[in-house]
Design a protein around this motif. Structure first.
Motif, PDB file in Angstrom:
ATOM      1  N   ARG A 190       0.829  -1.206   0.000  1.00 36.70           N
ATOM      2  CA  ARG A 190       0.000   0.000   0.000  1.00 36.70           C
ATOM      3  C   ARG A 190       0.866   1.260   0.000  1.00 36.70           C
ATOM      4  O   ARG A 190       1.888   1.334   0.702  1.00 36.70           O
ATOM      5  N   SER A 191       0.451   2.238  -0.778  1.00 36.39           N
ATOM      6  CA  SER A 191       1.188   3.500  -0.879  1.00 36.39           C
ATOM      7  C   SER A 191       0.405   4.618  -0.212  1.00 36.39           C
ATOM      8  O   SER A 191      -0.823   4.665  -0.291  1.00 36.39           O
ATOM      9  N   LYS A 192       1.136   5.526   0.440  1.00 40.61           N
ATOM     10  CA  LYS A 192       0.527   6.707   1.039  1.00 40.61           C
ATOM     11  C   LYS A 192       0.989   7.983   0.347  1.00 40.61           C
ATOM     12  O   LYS A 192       0.806   9.085   0.866  1.00 40.61           O
ATOM     13  N   LEU A 193       1.560   7.830  -0.837  1.00 40.44           N
ATOM     14  CA  LEU A 193       2.005   9.004  -1.575  1.00 40.44           C
ATOM     15  C   LEU A 193       0.837   9.876  -2.013  1.00 40.44           C
ATOM     16  O   LEU A 193       0.919  11.098  -2.016  1.00 40.44           O
ATOM     17  N   CYS A 194      -0.238   9.204  -2.414  1.00 43.40           N
ATOM     18  CA  CYS A 194      -1.444   9.911  -2.862  1.00 43.40           C
ATOM     19  C   CYS A 194      -1.109  10.915  -3.959  1.00 43.40           C
ATOM     20  O   CYS A 194      -0.423  10.582  -4.912  1.00 43.40           O
TER      21      CYS A 194
END
Length: 293
Positions: A190-194
């Motif tokens: 999962r990425s939180k870069l958005c």
């Protein structure tokens, strides 16, 4: 592309309400649009997030300037976006200095719009900016008071799957439950870069979808897009001035919704018919922003 040029005459206005009923900042915007020296009409590009709005606005500004409409470059693309807008607090303080003790967010947005519009008018230029009709419809209706000259164009994505992929990758999906979440292409975590992923070089994120009722939700999104397009056209129709003679050589065509895929189809092929199709799409998109001779 039809011959396009800037309109340098005073635009006729509709006086359906008394000035005293208008928000003070709206009245000041109205005063600027009464200039006898230039076309100070606001150019509002109605486009949602993840629609390809940034590149569309950039190209639109360049094309308008190529046809004689001098664009003010001192304002951000999204004047009405309250996030990451460094000038909002300045506008809030200006309202307080004018006696508005507790200005609302909408009042601040309108005041900031007035400031940028005045700066554009002082330079003999035009203010053009993006507004998201899905988020700012009520505020747009306030701006469209009688006497405020506005020209609008509307663009959206036709492919709602592409739209949802972008919204998920940017963490802008507001579905309940969410359509999915972004993951790193490299390992699927999962990425939180958005939204920041757009500025990360060498890093790719993907959209991992929850496939439960996925087709139905895409259909709902498509229906929602069609409703937004209808609302945008209704908004633009309010600005069609019936007092302008129908037989004049100068006319303001009705706004026609255009699609990102059509505007930029030419980028992916050397096919001449597709290139000409994109030219026609751009012509229709621009026609409601200028005078067509």
């Amino acid at each position: 592309v039809p011959e396009l040029r800037n309109h340098n005459e005073t635009n006729p206005v509709l006086e359906k309400e008394q000035d005293t009923k208008l928000d003070p900042s709206i009245q000041r915007i109205k005063n600027v649009t009464k200039s006898n020296h230039l076309d100070s009409s606001l150019r509002i590009l109605l486009m949602g997030g993840c629609s390809g709005s940034t590149i569309t606005q950039s190209v639109t500004r360049d094309l308008l300037e190529a046809h004689g409409v001098s664009i003010y470059r001192g304002a951000p693309f999204e004047v009405m976006n309250r996030k990451n807008n460094a000038k909002l607090e300045d506008a809030r303080q200006q309202l307080r200095a004018k006696g508005v003790k507790s200005p609302t967010n909408d009042q601040v947005s309108i005041e900031l719009l007035r400031v940028f519009q005045q700066q554009a008018a002082d330079k003999g230029q035009v203010l053009a900016f993006k507004a998201n009709p899905e988020k700012r419809l009520d505020l747009l209706k306030q701006i469209l008071s009688p006497g405020v000259e506005v020209r609008m164009a509307h663009m959206q994505r036709r492919n709602v799957l592409d739209l949802d992929i972008c919204l998920v990758r940017d963490c802008k999906d507001r579905g309940s439950p969410p359509l999915g979440y972004p993951v790193y292409a490299l390992n699927g975590t999962r990425s939180k870069l958005c939204f920041a992923r757009r500025k990360q070089k060498g890093v790719t994120t993907l959209a991992l979808f929850d496939t439960a009722n996925f087709t139905q939700r895409l259909q709902q999104k498509q229906a929602g897009q069609e409703i937004l397009a209808q609302q945008a056209r209704q908004l633009a129709a309010q600005q069609q001035n019936p007092s302008r003679p129908s037989n004049t050589s100068k006319r303001r065509p009705m706004m026609v919704t255009q699609y990102y895929e059509d505007l930029f189809a030419f980028e992916y092929t050397n096919d001449e018919p597709i290139f000409q199709s994109s030219i026609r799409a751009w012509s229709l998109f621009l026609q409601s922003l200028v005078e067509v001779v």
